[in-house]
Design a protein around this motif. Sequence first.
Motif, PDB file in Angstrom:
ATOM      1  N   MET A   1      21.533  -1.621   9.800  1.00 41.32           N
ATOM      2  CA  MET A   1      20.084  -1.792   9.737  1.00 41.32           C
ATOM      3  C   MET A   1      19.406  -0.533  10.262  1.00 41.32           C
ATOM      4  N   GLY A   2      18.499   0.017   9.457  1.00 40.70           N
ATOM      5  CA  GLY A   2      17.792   1.216   9.867  1.00 40.70           C
ATOM      6  C   GLY A   2      16.584   0.914  10.720  1.00 40.70           C
ATOM      7  N   GLN A   3      15.941   1.957  11.199  1.00 40.18           N
ATOM      8  CA  GLN A   3      14.758   1.818  12.050  1.00 40.18           C
ATOM      9  C   GLN A   3      13.600   1.136  11.330  1.00 40.18           C
ATOM     10  N   ALA A   5      13.914  -1.099   8.641  1.00 39.92           N
ATOM     11  CA  ALA A   5      14.378  -2.201   7.802  1.00 39.92           C
ATOM     12  C   ALA A   5      13.279  -3.233   7.619  1.00 39.92           C
ATOM     13  N   ASP A   6      13.095  -3.656   6.372  1.00 42.37           N
ATOM     14  CA  ASP A   6      12.103  -4.678   6.001  1.00 42.37           C
ATOM     15  C   ASP A   6      10.662  -4.198   6.149  1.00 42.37           C
ATOM     16  N   LYS A   7      10.449  -2.896   6.334  1.00 42.79           N
ATOM     17  CA  LYS A   7       9.102  -2.343   6.415  1.00 42.79           C
ATOM     18  C   LYS A   7       8.673  -1.846   5.034  1.00 42.79           C
ATOM     19  N   GLU A  29      16.069   4.853   6.188  1.00 41.62           N
ATOM     20  CA  GLU A  29      15.980   3.948   7.340  1.00 41.62           C
ATOM     21  C   GLU A  29      15.636   2.520   6.941  1.00 41.62           C
ATOM     22  N   GLY A  30      15.675   2.223   5.633  1.00 37.74           N
ATOM     23  CA  GLY A  30      15.571   0.846   5.189  1.00 37.74           C
ATOM     24  C   GLY A  30      14.238   0.393   4.658  1.00 37.74           C
ATOM     25  N   ASN A  32      10.931   0.053   2.089  1.00 36.48           N
ATOM     26  CA  ASN A  32      10.464   0.159   0.708  1.00 36.48           C
ATOM     27  C   ASN A  32       9.237   1.064   0.730  1.00 36.48           C
ATOM     28  N   ARG A  53      14.317   1.768  -3.973  1.00 36.31           N
ATOM     29  CA  ARG A  53      13.315   1.302  -3.020  1.00 36.31           C
ATOM     30  C   ARG A  53      12.040   2.151  -3.041  1.00 36.31           C
ATOM     31  N   SER A 230       7.875   4.946  13.458  1.00 40.91           N
ATOM     32  CA  SER A 230       8.794   3.918  13.933  1.00 40.91           C
ATOM     33  C   SER A 230       8.363   3.359  15.290  1.00 40.91           C
TER      34      SER A 230
END
Length: 252
Positions: A1-3, A5-7, A29-30, A32, A53, A230
Amino acid sequence: MGQLADKTALVTGASTGIGLAAAECFVAEGANVYITGRRTQELESAAQTLGDRAIPIQNDVSDLDDLDRLFGRIADDGNRLDILFANAGGGEAGQPLDALTAEAFDHTFGINVRGTVFTVQKALPLLNSGGSIVLTGSSSARRGVAGFGVYSATKAALRQFSRVWAAELAPRGLRVNIVVPGSTDTPGLRGLAENPSHAKAMLEGMASGIPLGRTGEPAEIANAVLFLASDQSSFITGSELFVDGGEVQVYP
């Protein structure tokens, strides 16, 4: 999981240079990432580089109707934003006061100041609490460089806006900071040379005025943007982060 993630992030001016490098960091870093640019071919190429993404949207930040379409598209996708990197901007060298035209003045302020102000304003309804807004400044705002009066003034204006917005948006849980690149080897900077064959000599001349002895790379600026975007910078707002090889602090 990146810094991230889901952002969900938006990077304007992401076709090349610092914007593209920041979008690459965000994706890695995850996140989109919506990316924008004025030139369709370069924007599509950037999207292919970034992968699935990345969502490219052709956009001109100086056109308010275009900005409405941009944020309407993000809303229609059912998305909200956690990160806004308002990076789109530009300028031209060789505009001393006695040669400055009203058209050149309006063009540079229209992109760098008007475009950034209304990008941030129109993003506000979509920004989640705890989100981060990052603006792109310039070390030229701290110096009097002949021929760069309009460009440096636009970046100085953004610095002041970032302070005011940090105060205004803190109650919403939004942070506002400005990253300040020094001379960075981007297509935009190389474009300031009289012709492509002069670009190397121009960059070498710039490097001579930088304590670290070289110009920056887009990825180095992008790493600073990632920090400000972040949670690692969760107690930082209203600040400038200089990524200039020591130019402004050591050789003011």
